[in-house]
Scaffold this active site. Structure first.
Site, short mmCIF file in Angstrom:
data_model
loop_
_atom_site.label_atom_id
_atom_site.label_comp_id
_atom_site.label_asym_id
_atom_site.label_seq_id
_atom_site.Cartn_x
_atom_site.Cartn_y
_atom_site.Cartn_z
N SER A 108 0.80 -1.22 0.00
CA SER A 108 0.00 0.00 0.00
C SER A 108 0.84 1.28 0.00
CB SER A 108 -0.95 -0.05 1.18
OG SER A 108 -1.89 0.97 1.08
N HIS A 109 0.66 2.11 1.02
CA HIS A 109 1.34 3.41 1.05
C HIS A 109 2.76 3.31 1.58
CE1 HIS A 109 -0.41 2.44 4.82
NE2 HIS A 109 0.44 3.25 5.41
N ASP A 128 -2.73 6.46 -3.22
CA ASP A 128 -1.56 5.80 -2.63
C ASP A 128 -1.01 4.70 -3.55
OD1 ASP A 128 -3.55 3.90 -2.29
OD2 ASP A 128 -2.76 3.19 -0.39
N LYS A 136 -11.73 0.02 -0.48
CA LYS A 136 -11.77 1.46 -0.64
C LYS A 136 -11.23 1.80 -2.02
CE LYS A 136 -7.58 2.03 2.24
NZ LYS A 136 -7.42 0.85 3.11
N ASP A 170 -6.02 2.61 -3.34
CA ASP A 170 -7.26 2.59 -2.57
C ASP A 170 -7.45 3.81 -1.67
OD1 ASP A 170 -5.28 1.77 -0.84
OD2 ASP A 170 -6.28 -0.09 -0.21
N ARG A 171 -6.38 4.59 -1.46
CA ARG A 171 -6.54 5.81 -0.64
C ARG A 171 -6.66 7.04 -1.52
NH1 ARG A 171 -2.87 5.47 4.73
NH2 ARG A 171 -3.31 3.29 5.22
N ASP A 184 -1.28 1.47 -3.92
CA ASP A 184 -2.16 0.49 -4.56
C ASP A 184 -3.51 1.07 -4.97
OD1 ASP A 184 -2.79 0.74 -1.84
OD2 ASP A 184 -3.68 -1.25 -1.75
C1 VG1 Z 1 -3.84 1.51 8.39
C2 VG1 Z 1 -5.03 2.43 8.55
C3 VG1 Z 1 -6.30 1.68 8.23
C4 VG1 Z 1 -6.22 1.09 6.83
C5 VG1 Z 1 -4.97 0.23 6.72
C6 VG1 Z 1 -4.75 -0.31 5.32
O1 VG1 Z 1 -3.91 0.46 9.32
O2 VG1 Z 1 -5.08 2.98 9.84
O3 VG1 Z 1 -7.39 2.56 8.36
O4 VG1 Z 1 -7.35 0.30 6.56
O5 VG1 Z 1 -3.82 0.99 7.07
O6 VG1 Z 1 -4.73 0.70 4.39
P1 VG1 Z 1 -3.06 0.47 10.71
O7 VG1 Z 1 -3.36 -0.83 11.37
O8 VG1 Z 1 -1.63 0.68 10.35
O9 VG1 Z 1 -3.58 1.64 11.49
V1 VG1 Z 1 -3.87 0.49 2.97
O10 VG1 Z 1 -4.24 1.68 1.93
O11 VG1 Z 1 -2.29 0.59 3.70
O12 VG1 Z 1 -4.20 -1.07 2.42
CO CO Z 2 -3.56 1.35 0.05
#
Ligand code: VG1
Ligand code: CO
Length: 551
Positions: A122-123, A286, A386, A290-291, A288
């Site tokens: 992801s990010h 981000d 998302k 989704d953000r 992937d």
């Molecule tokens: C974080 C965010 C959460 C989100 C997750 C995955 O998790 O707080 O809201 O769903 O990342 O997002 P955590 O456990 O680090 O707080 V993504 O776009 O990284 O798949």
């Molecule tokens: Co993501």
């Protein structure tokens, strides 16, 4: 049928720590590159799937793709071979290995696949010395629910063999249907299904008129997966000028930056939006896809407000929601702005633990249409993830309909509903054992907190958030500590489940004002921020005073 002569059953031993977190398994890239590491995890997913007597891989399709980061292609080749060796009838592999998380969700649903692997952290940054990840999505297109990821984890702890093929790498760069032993492997266009879905939900003709009629936008793909999607949608189909999409080519290391769309990491976009003759609208996604980050001219929309405002306008501004909304949902730490819109619309608003996997059941049961998280995630029941570009199209539709600037839309929302002043403070790279100890200690103190002061208020209630899924009755406990104050504000503390190094403490601060006059978020939230820091003894424990990232 797969030819038994080419299938190889390889002996292996478990790797520790293959427990999926908030969003899949996430580790340092070099960990994933250890021989057998990907294989063990993928085989464990197959083993968990095969426990269901109704599942017959010989009748099923599996989707695979990723965000283009370093090691993406190798992992895809490994998964293709293993899926064939495990007897899948079909594998759908994204051309170039590029498939955003929301597009994965769309493809699984529209192609009726059993599930799919998204290769992404992801990010988190990418590269051989950065992060990698694998997420498994189920038949509804959403992240595997907690009960299923726990079963995967159980398999990773006892695995002794995995199945693969002696077979050369496939050509991922050309759309084609190939035979990999007895399995049909289709290299498909990763844009097609997703773009078609967006055209079903949004009025592309109206948006095209808007973007060619003087309204100016800029989109930052952050060298990550949304580049090709955004070019197709904004530049080719909606007529925005070439160059509207910045950093549009996915790079293995995201240009050495964090593909994290927030005010800190999307600095170039923010600077463009602050320039005197800056565009009307700015957005970013981000790694992937989704953000999303939504910006107006010199104006930042918090994710909590964004969800509430999309909900407020969806029925009027977006054709896909003309029939109205069944309900809303937000993760617990997300601001309560959406709750107030839900109340006005006369629909429920569900409060779930952090992580998208909790929204799937609500949507499958028809209880909720739109949902979101404070972490720049917004989405709807069109898929089960998302969806960054969906949020950007939703905002464009609202701006087209209202003919207001971004700031005007947000301020009108505050006038009608009041305002949640909101910030998340992240303390990164903390010692894991000390962090766990700190949370345990806070948990023990919960019964004694009411009556004590925190910042400018008095604590009226404090608990550890526990969620019972209204659809399947499953319970998830210890999902974050909530402290409510008598002045209408709230502090939430939890440890991240996506980090790859040490622990990350997230502190979420919210203060609601019915008649907002104060513009300085910092000033409104500072007392609670200091109060919770003192209560957790952050300075003594970690020698930290200020958070590493504020969003
Ligand atoms: C974080 C965010 C959460 C989100 C997750 C995955 O998790 O707080 O809201 O769903 O990342 O997002 P955590 O456990 O680090 O707080 V993504 O776009 O990284 O798949
Ligand atoms: Co993501």
């Amino acid at each position: 049928m797969t030819n038994p002569m080419t299938v190889r059953s390889t002996a292996t031993t478990p790797f520790p720590g293959q427990r999926p977190g908030t969003s899949g398994l996430r580790k340092k890239t070099r960990v994933f590159m250890e021989p057998g590491y990907v294989e063990n995890f993928v085989q464990s997913v197959f083993n968990a799937l095969a426990e269901d007597p109704e599942v017959d891989f010989g009748k099923e399709a599996l989707v695979v793709g990723g965000d283009g980061r370093y090691f993406n292609r190798q992992a895809i080749q490994t998964i293709v071979r293993m899926a064939a060796a495990n007897g899948f009838r079909r594998v759908l592999a994204a051309r170039g290995g590029i498939l955003s998380t929301p597009a994965m969700s769309a493809v699984i649903r529209r192609k009726g696949a059993l599930g799919g692997f998204v290769l992404s952290a992801s990010h988190n940054p990418g590269g051989i010395d950065a992060d990698f990840g694998i997420k498994y999505n189920i038949r509804n297109g959403g992240p595997a629910p907690a009960a299923f990821t726990e079963r995967i984890y159980a398999h990773t702890r006892s695995i002794s063999r995995y199945r693969t093929l002696d077979w050369p790498d496939i050509d991922l760069d050309r759309e084609a249907t190939l035979a990999v032993d007895g399995c049909e492997v289709r290299v498909f266009d990763p844009l097609e299904e997703y773009v078609a879905l967006m055209q079903e939900l949004f009025d592309f003709d109206r948006l095209r008129g808007f973007l060619t009629g003087g309204f100016r936008m800029v989109f930052d793909a952050m060298h990550a997966v949304t580049g090709p999607y955004a070019r197709r949608i904004f530049e080719d189909l909606l007529g925005a000028p070439a160059g509207t999409v910045l950093h549009a080519t996915p790079l293995e290391d995201f240009g050495g930056e964090h593909p994290d769309p927030n005010l800190t990491h999307a600095a170039e976009l923010v600077a463009r939006m602050e320039a005197p003759e800056g565009p009307d609208f700015g957005a970013a996604c981000d790694g992937d896809g989704d953000r999303n980050l939504i910006l107006g001219r010199d104006f930042f929309v918090t994710p909590g407000d964004s969800l509430a405002i999309i909900a407020e306008h969806a029925q009027r501004a977006i054709p896909g929601y003309r029939g109205g909304l069944a309900g809303l949902a937000r993760s617990m730490p997300t601001s309560t702005a959406a709750d107030r819109v839900a109340e006005a619309l006369g629909i429920p608003c569900y409060e779930t633990p952090t992580g998208w996997k909790f929204f799937g059941n609500l949507m499958d049961a028809g209880l909720c249409t739109l949902c979101g998280e404070e972490s720049f995630g917004t989405g709807s029941n069109h898929i089960r993830e998302k969806d960054g570009l969906w949020a950007v199209l939703a905002w464009l539709s609202i701006l087209e309909e209202t003919r207001q600037p971004v700031s005007g839309v947000v301020k009108a929302h505050w006038r009608r509903f009041g305002r949640s002043y909101y910030q998340r403070h992240d303390y990164e790279g903390l010692d894991a054992a000390t962090s766990t100890e700190m949370m345990d200690e806070l948990r023990e103190r919960l019964p004694h907190l009411p009556g004590q002061r925190l910042g400018a208020g008095e604590i009226i209630r404090a608990d550890d958030f526990s969620y019972t899924d209204p659809v399947d009755g499953s319970t998830s406990s210890a999902q974050g500590i909530r402290i409510f104050l008598d002045d209408g504000s709230r502090v939430v503390c939890r440890l991240s489940g996506t980090g790859t190094e040490g622990a990350t403490l997230r502190i979420y601060l919210e203060s609601y004002r019915r008649d907002p006059v104060e513009d300085d978020i910092q000033a409104v939230l500072a007392p609670a921020a200091h109060g919770i820091r003192a209560m957790l003894h952050l300075e003594q424990r970690f020698d930290r005073e200020e958070p590493d990232v504020v969003t």
